[in-house]
Enzyme design. Structure first.
Site: not given
Ligand code: G3H
Ligand code: 13P
Ligand code: ZN
Length: 330
Positions: A93, A115
């Site tokens: 992600d 990204d």
């Molecule tokens: O889009 C972001 C996700 O919610 C991941 O969050 O970087 O705190 O694991 P994080």
């Molecule tokens: P939320 O913070 O709305 O759960 O979105 C998560 C997300 O987009 C992870 O890439």
């Molecule tokens: Zn995201």
């Protein structure tokens, strides 16, 4: 080099084609630890839903890439043991560089997001193309992003959000060769998506956020018929969890998320992946706070992580059945 195929994982290609055709979206749930992963797999097996296990850069730093890879392998075996070989994707992600994406591809991920949305357009194209060229050698699928969401994107606060420009999407997709495209149509990252000032109040005095820009989504769909579209920042911030957290010593400010009906609507279109992280954090924290407050004698982590895992599982089942429409599609 570990191929995701050895781990029993799949890439997103078939999954997305079926979802676009079938008018539903695949859940992309973030995980950082065993209980979250178990809850996701239990919920998706019980509802017979395909699933994307999503790992952020922060999660990689927190949990270690070797452990995460083996957890994903364990997830496929666990699903089998629970009685249904649901298709499982291991996805990076918000990959922030070619090197991060390459490292994940080399370590068993079946899908990566690059990204480049905060870069100037041509730089986003060049970086995304480079990742696609590497990923496709190994049959790993790639998600790119155009437009910037409000809120926090993987520890980076977007300075200014802006919607995806439909005029750019054909050029971006054809130049980069991406397999799916994340767009910005009014969703936002994190648990605090909209302030009260950004919302209106309905007849019951409940805060209603600005509606998603379905007009932009439609324009994008017209330009890229049948192409898989992704929505980030799609937590709905369930008020029952916010209430429990604050009742048991938490201090969360008021916030509203993306209404579930709007996500359901989006899932019927070319939106075939919906990202949810914050709602899982809220459900888990609510249950842990409740158990610890009501049973101060507890110090065995299983006694509070177990109920948290169950609350998560129930929430994911609800999303699959009532929001994304992915239940029964495995
Ligand atoms: O889009 C972001 C996700 O919610 C991941 O969050 O970087 O705190 O694991 P994080
Ligand atoms: P939320 O913070 O709305 O759960 O979105 C998560 C997300 O987009 C992870 O890439
Ligand atoms: Zn995201």
């Amino acid at each position: 080099m570990t191929s995701y195929k050895e781990l029993g994982l799949v890439n997103t290609r078939d999954m997305f084609a079926k979802a676009v055709k079938g008018g539903y979206a695949i859940p992309a749930y973030n995980f950082n630890n065993m209980e979250q992963m178990q809850a996701i797999i239990m919920a998706c097996v019980e509802t017979k839903s395909p699933v994307i296990l999503q790992v952020s850069k922060g999660a990689r730093d927190y949990a270690n890439i070797n452990l995460l890879r083996n957890m994903a392998k364990g997830a496929t075996e666990y699903a089998h043991e629970l009685g249904c070989d649901i298709p499982i994707v291991l996805h990076l992600d918000h990959g922030d560089s070619f090197e991060t994406c390459k490292d994940c591809i080399d370590n068993g991920f079946s899908s990566v997001m690059i990204d480049g949305s905060s870069l100037p357009y041509e730089e986003n194209v060049a970086l995304t193309k480079k990742v696609v060229e590497y990923a496709h050698k190994f049959d790993v699928t790639v998600e790119g992003e155009l437009g910037v969401l409000a809120g926090i994107e993987d520890e980076v606060q977007a300075e200014a959000s802006h919607y995806t420009q439909p005029s750019e999407v054909i050029d971006f997709v054809s130049k980069t060769g991406v397999d799916s495209l994340a767009i910005s149509i009014g969703t936002s990252h994190g648990a605090f998506k909209f302030t009260a000032e950004q919302c209106t109040r309905n007849a019951d005095g409940i805060l209603v956020p600005p509606p998603l820009r379905f007009d932009i989504l439609k324009e994008i769909e017209k330009k890229l018929p049948g192409f898989p579209i992704v929505l980030h920042g799609s937590s709905s911030v369930p008020q029952q969890y916010v209430k429990i957290i604050n009742e048991y010593g938490g201090k969360l400010k008021d916030s509203v998320g993306i209404p579930e009906e709007q996500l359901r609507e989006a899932a019927k279109s070319a939106v075939c992946k919906i990202n949810i992280d914050s709602d899982g954090r809220l459900a888990m924290t609510a249950m842990i706070r409740k158990v610890l407050a009501e049973h101060p004698e507890v110090f065995d982590p299983r006694k509070y992580l177990g109920p948290a895992r169950e609350a998560l599982k129930q929430m994911y089942m609800h999303k699959n059945i009532d929001v994304l429409g992915s239940a029964g599609k495995a």
